[in-house]
Design an enzyme around this catalytic site. Structure first.
Site, PDB file in Angstrom:
ATOM      1  N   LYS A  48      -7.545   6.988  19.318  1.00  0.00           N
ATOM      2  CA  LYS A  48      -6.315   6.182  19.341  1.00  0.00           C
ATOM      3  C   LYS A  48      -5.338   6.726  18.199  1.00  0.00           C
ATOM      4  O   LYS A  48      -4.203   7.187  18.550  1.00  0.00           O
ATOM      5  CB  LYS A  48      -6.563   4.815  19.008  1.00  0.00           C
ATOM      6  N   ASN A  49      -5.999   7.063  17.005  1.00  0.00           N
ATOM      7  CA  ASN A  49      -5.118   7.389  15.860  1.00  0.00           C
ATOM      8  C   ASN A  49      -4.513   8.826  15.985  1.00  0.00           C
ATOM      9  O   ASN A  49      -3.418   9.132  15.412  1.00  0.00           O
ATOM     10  CB  ASN A  49      -5.721   7.253  14.505  1.00  0.00           C
TER      11      ASN A  49
ATOM     12  N   ARG B 150       2.563  -0.391  13.566  1.00  0.00           N
ATOM     13  CA  ARG B 150       3.115   0.283  12.613  1.00  0.00           C
ATOM     14  C   ARG B 150       3.210   1.927  12.899  1.00  0.00           C
ATOM     15  O   ARG B 150       4.199   2.473  12.492  1.00  0.00           O
ATOM     16  CB  ARG B 150       2.325   0.091  11.437  1.00  0.00           C
TER      17      ARG B 150
ATOM     18  N   CYS C 291       7.022  -5.449   6.332  1.00  0.00           N
ATOM     19  CA  CYS C 291       6.740  -4.292   5.364  1.00  0.00           C
ATOM     20  C   CYS C 291       8.154  -3.994   4.970  1.00  0.00           C
ATOM     21  O   CYS C 291       8.870  -3.734   6.006  1.00  0.00           O
ATOM     22  CB  CYS C 291       5.939  -3.277   6.042  1.00  0.00           C
TER      23      CYS C 291
ATOM     24  N   ARG D 265       1.266  -1.443   1.608  1.00  0.00           N
ATOM     25  CA  ARG D 265       0.876  -0.637   2.644  1.00  0.00           C
ATOM     26  C   ARG D 265       2.426   0.046   3.100  1.00  0.00           C
ATOM     27  O   ARG D 265       2.740  -0.181   4.119  1.00  0.00           O
ATOM     28  CB  ARG D 265       0.552  -1.270   3.963  1.00  0.00           C
TER      29      ARG D 265
ATOM     30  N   VAL E 235       5.716   2.357   3.820  1.00  0.00           N
ATOM     31  CA  VAL E 235       6.647   3.215   4.533  1.00  0.00           C
ATOM     32  C   VAL E 235       7.551   4.318   3.617  1.00  0.00           C
ATOM     33  O   VAL E 235       7.968   5.156   3.755  1.00  0.00           O
ATOM     34  CB  VAL E 235       7.484   2.714   5.719  1.00  0.00           C
TER      35      VAL E 235
ATOM     36  N   LEU F  73       6.444   6.194   1.278  1.00  0.00           N
ATOM     37  CA  LEU F  73       5.750   7.691   1.251  1.00  0.00           C
ATOM     38  C   LEU F  73       6.666   8.512   2.379  1.00  0.00           C
ATOM     39  O   LEU F  73       7.000   9.726   2.271  1.00  0.00           O
ATOM     40  CB  LEU F  73       4.580   7.755   1.245  1.00  0.00           C
TER      41      LEU F  73
ATOM     42  N   ASP G 159     -11.927   2.276   8.238  1.00  0.00           N
ATOM     43  CA  ASP G 159     -11.709   1.660   9.503  1.00  0.00           C
ATOM     44  C   ASP G 159     -13.141   1.604  10.098  1.00  0.00           C
ATOM     45  O   ASP G 159     -13.325   0.976  10.994  1.00  0.00           O
ATOM     46  CB  ASP G 159     -11.081   2.721  10.650  1.00  0.00           C
TER      47      ASP G 159
ATOM     48  N   ARG H 144      -6.425  -3.184  21.382  1.00  0.00           N
ATOM     49  CA  ARG H 144      -5.463  -2.196  20.660  1.00  0.00           C
ATOM     50  C   ARG H 144      -6.366  -0.829  20.609  1.00  0.00           C
ATOM     51  O   ARG H 144      -5.484   0.086  20.559  1.00  0.00           O
ATOM     52  CB  ARG H 144      -4.768  -2.661  19.415  1.00  0.00           C
TER      53      ARG H 144
END
Length: 421
Positions: A22-23, A92, A116, A121, A123, A125, A305, A397
């Site tokens: 998935k990632n 995200r 966010c 967590r 964004v 960066l 995870d 998901r």
């Protein structure tokens, strides 16, 4: 909302095939925006998050087909550079379109992920890295507004090795003028899979599998095809399913190089593992399961995870284990639900102390997020009696046909449709 009904206490046995990651998929698909034409992505998992990304790319103007695990994407007609909140709030990873849109088209308007802004967590960066490449970035009405005539190479020093930010900056840097160096880059296999795809498109990237990436910008990239790597988190979840039920499970379509940290911990609990380059077998049938501590960390460390799955596994092992999450310090929403199954878990700061118990007992539990859902399913497999896992849309998901795969291994698990639970 669908739920799982699990009749636990059955040893799992047999063999199943692991789906594509998935990632990795969620980074690969938007990378196609960097070129004009048709790209093909093989071994793509059929997941809700993947469909969300495809819908977003379609809204940008891309066309696609998805058949037999192959996504074909055509970016020829992309003419919209806005990623709206309706898509980004669901996932995200939608922010991955930011770097490619900005690099190729000179502009992007991407909704901030739900809940966010510049928080823990972050964004930021992603945004600070793009600023280092010369982008003009503003936040307006909940959107990131990014513009640049052409990005310029620069030196990026990440405070933490963010997977998302590494991927976004790497994609953007491929079309920037000059060289970009990313220090403290994420080394996750999904980032390497993305880098290899970009290289096949014509990008010049050095330093794969290391924490320092050198990217020499080029004037254009070409469409390309890529095989998505196996999903190491799905594989890890299925291995723990075999261990927690004291069964024997074989997995095919795995890359064991991506799973050394987990396999080392599993062997330390007393199970037997045997593997080659693309399969692994776990045998816990005659094992005395013992508790083992875990501290999560960036790859090649133990993955965050897999934290929730390890916690439920430790709840049926002999002794006491401490599981510390250094990535997401408050990622323990699954703990109260696991205690409903009889687990003995105490959370202190960013650690969970788990005392092994003789048995878990079935109960009605509720999923709170993707990996929490997986831990509840594992608990249900090990528990005596019937467990109902509610809100499994979280699980859909990130796991392709999990109930089908567990059923192939002998689990008694059924998906029940309904709107009131």
């Amino acid at each position: 909302m669908d739920k799982f009904v699990i009749n636990g206490g059955k040893k799992l046995n047999g063999s199943v095939n692991v789906s594509g990651a998935k990632n990795a998929t969620l980074a690969l698909l938007p990378a196609s925006l960097l070129a004009n034409g048709i790209s093909e992505f093989r071994n793509t998992p059929k997941l809700n998050d993947v469909f969300t990304m495809l819908k977003l790319l379609k809204q940008l103007g891309a066309g696609y087909t998805f058949e037999n695990g192959i996504v074909t994407l055509d970016t020829t007609l992309v003419d919209n550079f806005t990623a709206p909140y309706e898509h980004v709030k669901k996932m995200r990873a939608s922010v991955y379109v930011l770097g490619p849109l900005l690099a190729r088209y000179g502009e992007a308007r991407v909704s901030l992920p739900g809940g966010c802004a510049w928080g823990p967590r972050p964004v930021n960066l992603h945004l600070e890295g793009l600023k280092r490449l010369g982008a003009e970035i503003n936040l307006e009405d909940g959107y990131i507004i990014a513009k640049s005539k052409r990005l310029n190479g620069g030196k990026i020093n990440f405070d933490i090795p963010s997977v998302g930010a590494t991927g976004n900056i790497m994609m953007a840097a491929c079309l920037a003028k000059g060289e970009t160096i990313i220090n403290n880059a994420a080394m996750e296999p999904e980032i390497t899979n993305l880098a290899r795809y970009l290289i096949s498109m014509g990008a010049k990237i050095e330093g794969l599998n290391s924490s320092i990436l050198h990217i020499q910008g080029v004037d254009f990239l070409n469409p390309a095809n890529i095989d998505t790597i196996p999903d190491r988190i799905e594989a890890g979840t299925l291995l723990i399913a075999g261990a927690i039920t004291k069964g024997k499970v074989n997995l095919t379509n795995v890359d064991i190089r991506h799973m050394y940290s987990l396999c080392e911990k599993l062997e330390a609990t007393g199970v037997k593992l045997s593997y080659n380059s693309n399969s692994v077998t776990i045998d816990a049938t005659d094992s005395e399961l013992n508790s083992v501590d875990v501290i999560t960390g960036p790859f090649p460390g133990y993955p965050t995870d897999m934290q929730a799955q390890w916690i439920v596994y430790m709840s049926v092992c002999n002794g006491t284990a401490t599981i510390t999450d250094t990535i997401y310090r408050d990622r323990f929403t699954h703990v109260p639900e696991l205690t409903r199954l009889g687990a003995d878990i105490t959370v202190k700061d960013n650690s969970a102390i788990v005392k092994g118990t003789n048995k878990l007992r079935g109960a009605k539990v509720m999923s709170t997020d993707l990996r929490a859902s997986a831990s509840l399913v594992l608990g249900g497999l090990a528990a005596e009696g019937t467990t109902e896992v509610l809100r499994i849309y979280h699980l859909d998901r990130g796991y392709e046909g999990l109930e089908s795969k567990l059923g192939q291994l002998g689990a008694s698990i059924e998906r029940v449709a309904g709107s009131e639970y």
